[in-house]
Design a protein around this motif. Sequence first.
Motif, PDB file in Angstrom:
ATOM      1  N   TYR A  36      -9.931 -20.918  -2.513  1.00 41.76           N
ATOM      2  CA  TYR A  36      -8.621 -21.525  -2.334  1.00 41.76           C
ATOM      3  C   TYR A  36      -8.821 -22.977  -1.918  1.00 41.76           C
ATOM      4  N   LEU A  44      -2.193 -22.753   1.050  1.00 40.10           N
ATOM      5  CA  LEU A  44      -3.402 -22.569   0.258  1.00 40.10           C
ATOM      6  C   LEU A  44      -3.037 -22.322  -1.196  1.00 40.10           C
ATOM      7  N   LYS A  49     -11.141 -16.456  -8.886  1.00 41.83           N
ATOM      8  CA  LYS A  49     -11.632 -15.259  -8.207  1.00 41.83           C
ATOM      9  C   LYS A  49     -12.688 -14.579  -9.062  1.00 41.83           C
ATOM     10  N   SER A 100      -6.695  -1.933   1.355  1.00 47.35           N
ATOM     11  CA  SER A 100      -6.028  -3.172   1.766  1.00 47.35           C
ATOM     12  C   SER A 100      -6.964  -4.312   1.431  1.00 47.35           C
ATOM     13  N   TYR A 101      -6.407  -5.368   0.867  1.00 51.37           N
ATOM     14  CA  TYR A 101      -7.258  -6.465   0.428  1.00 51.37           C
ATOM     15  C   TYR A 101      -7.090  -7.709   1.286  1.00 51.37           C
TER      16      TYR A 101
ATOM     17  N   TYR B  33       1.072 -10.340   3.334  1.00 48.32           N
ATOM     18  CA  TYR B  33       0.036 -10.517   4.335  1.00 48.32           C
ATOM     19  C   TYR B  33       0.434 -11.674   5.253  1.00 48.32           C
ATOM     20  N   TYR B  35      -1.269 -14.460   7.987  1.00 47.26           N
ATOM     21  CA  TYR B  35      -2.500 -15.078   8.458  1.00 47.26           C
ATOM     22  C   TYR B  35      -2.156 -16.161   9.472  1.00 47.26           C
ATOM     23  N   PHE B  45      -6.751 -13.043   9.364  1.00 46.95           N
ATOM     24  CA  PHE B  45      -5.777 -12.052   8.914  1.00 46.95           C
ATOM     25  C   PHE B  45      -5.123 -11.392  10.120  1.00 46.95           C
ATOM     26  N   GLN B  48      -0.763  -6.626   7.341  1.00 46.59           N
ATOM     27  CA  GLN B  48      -0.284  -6.482   5.966  1.00 46.59           C
ATOM     28  C   GLN B  48       0.783  -5.401   5.902  1.00 46.59           C
ATOM     29  N   ARG B  55       0.217  -1.521   6.287  1.00 42.01           N
ATOM     30  CA  ARG B  55      -0.962  -1.007   5.594  1.00 42.01           C
ATOM     31  C   ARG B  55      -2.248  -1.338   6.333  1.00 42.01           C
ATOM     32  N   ALA B  56      -2.322  -2.496   6.944  1.00 40.34           N
ATOM     33  CA  ALA B  56      -3.563  -2.876   7.618  1.00 40.34           C
ATOM     34  C   ALA B  56      -3.258  -3.838   8.748  1.00 40.34           C
ATOM     35  N   PHE B  90       0.720 -18.449   8.041  1.00 38.15           N
ATOM     36  CA  PHE B  90       0.956 -18.316   6.606  1.00 38.15           C
ATOM     37  C   PHE B  90       1.299 -16.878   6.258  1.00 38.15           C
ATOM     38  N   GLU B  96      -0.351  -5.933  -6.110  1.00 37.52           N
ATOM     39  CA  GLU B  96      -1.094  -4.735  -5.671  1.00 37.52           C
ATOM     40  C   GLU B  96      -0.589  -3.486  -6.370  1.00 37.52           C
ATOM     41  N   PRO B 101      -8.341  -6.160  -6.382  1.00 33.63           N
ATOM     42  CA  PRO B 101      -7.331  -6.964  -5.695  1.00 33.63           C
ATOM     43  C   PRO B 101      -6.668  -7.979  -6.611  1.00 33.63           C
ATOM     44  N   ASP B 102      -5.363  -8.042  -6.502  1.00 31.37           N
ATOM     45  CA  ASP B 102      -4.609  -9.088  -7.172  1.00 31.37           C
ATOM     46  C   ASP B 102      -4.675 -10.361  -6.339  1.00 31.37           C
ATOM     47  N   GLN B 104      -3.655 -13.273  -4.046  1.00 29.98           N
ATOM     48  CA  GLN B 104      -2.654 -13.504  -3.014  1.00 29.98           C
ATOM     49  C   GLN B 104      -2.157 -14.938  -3.144  1.00 29.98           C
ATOM     50  N   TYR B 105      -0.849 -15.088  -3.200  1.00 26.94           N
ATOM     51  CA  TYR B 105      -0.227 -16.404  -3.287  1.00 26.94           C
ATOM     52  C   TYR B 105       0.382 -16.749  -1.938  1.00 26.94           C
ATOM     53  N   PHE B 106       0.020 -17.925  -1.450  1.00 22.70           N
ATOM     54  CA  PHE B 106       0.385 -18.320  -0.103  1.00 22.70           C
ATOM     55  C   PHE B 106       1.650 -19.171  -0.065  1.00 22.70           C
TER      56      PHE B 106
END
Lengths: 115, 115
Positions: A36, A44, A49, A100-101, B33, B35, B45, B48, B55-56, B90, B96, B101-102, B104-106
């Motif tokens: 990123y 970000l 990836k 979880s990613y 997510y 952060y 992190f 999530q 989830r996490a 963030f 997902e 993993p897809d 992640q867009y921030f």
Amino acid sequence: AQSVAQPEDQVNVAEGNPLTVKCTYSVSGNPYLFWYVQYPNRGLQFLLKYITGDNLVKGSYGFEAEFNKSQTSFHLKKPSALVSDSALYFCAAAPFGAGSYQLTFGKGTKLSVIP
Amino acid sequence: DSGVTQTPKHLITATGQRVTLRCSPRSGDLSVYWYQQSLDQGLQFLIQYYNGEERAKGNILERFSAQQFPDLHSELNLSSLELGDSALYFCASSVEAGGPPDTQYFGPGTRLTVL
């Protein structure tokens, strides 16, 4: 536990020269790796990836990264740097098969491209 | 523009107070997510949510909590604020749908300053 290291806090490169931003990782299982970029006062932005497949991954804005399993590295590269590439670059890893990613980030490398 | 929105952009408050940060994910993304980015800890992190359920959990303090609503937007609640909670927060979203993993867009982040 997984970890990501970016050994250089800062990288300086002249405009037009190739650039490399280094990243090494320590993960269990197959690595999922990301790069990123963060511009000042911005969020970000995703560059590229590695999930599986070709070791050379191509991404946005002419960036690419090379996955090297034996050296546990995922260095970011660009053949010809632009002044506008100056920013903070983060390498990140996602856990394998955990459901979880969440991303574990390196500390970031500040890239300065000198005109 | 990643399609992830966060409000407010800036938040200045006093120690001991409580604040709520809001995140709207990209259309179609089920996962959110959170952060925290600080100078000393880097990007970490927190938590999530996926389709309304936690989830996490990562390095999230007990004073912090989050939830995801039926319309998939998420809120991060920070209470009994301390000076050390000053940071950029963030949120990121991803589809997902299952499997690797897809991306992640921030979002652009919320800058919290605790005085």
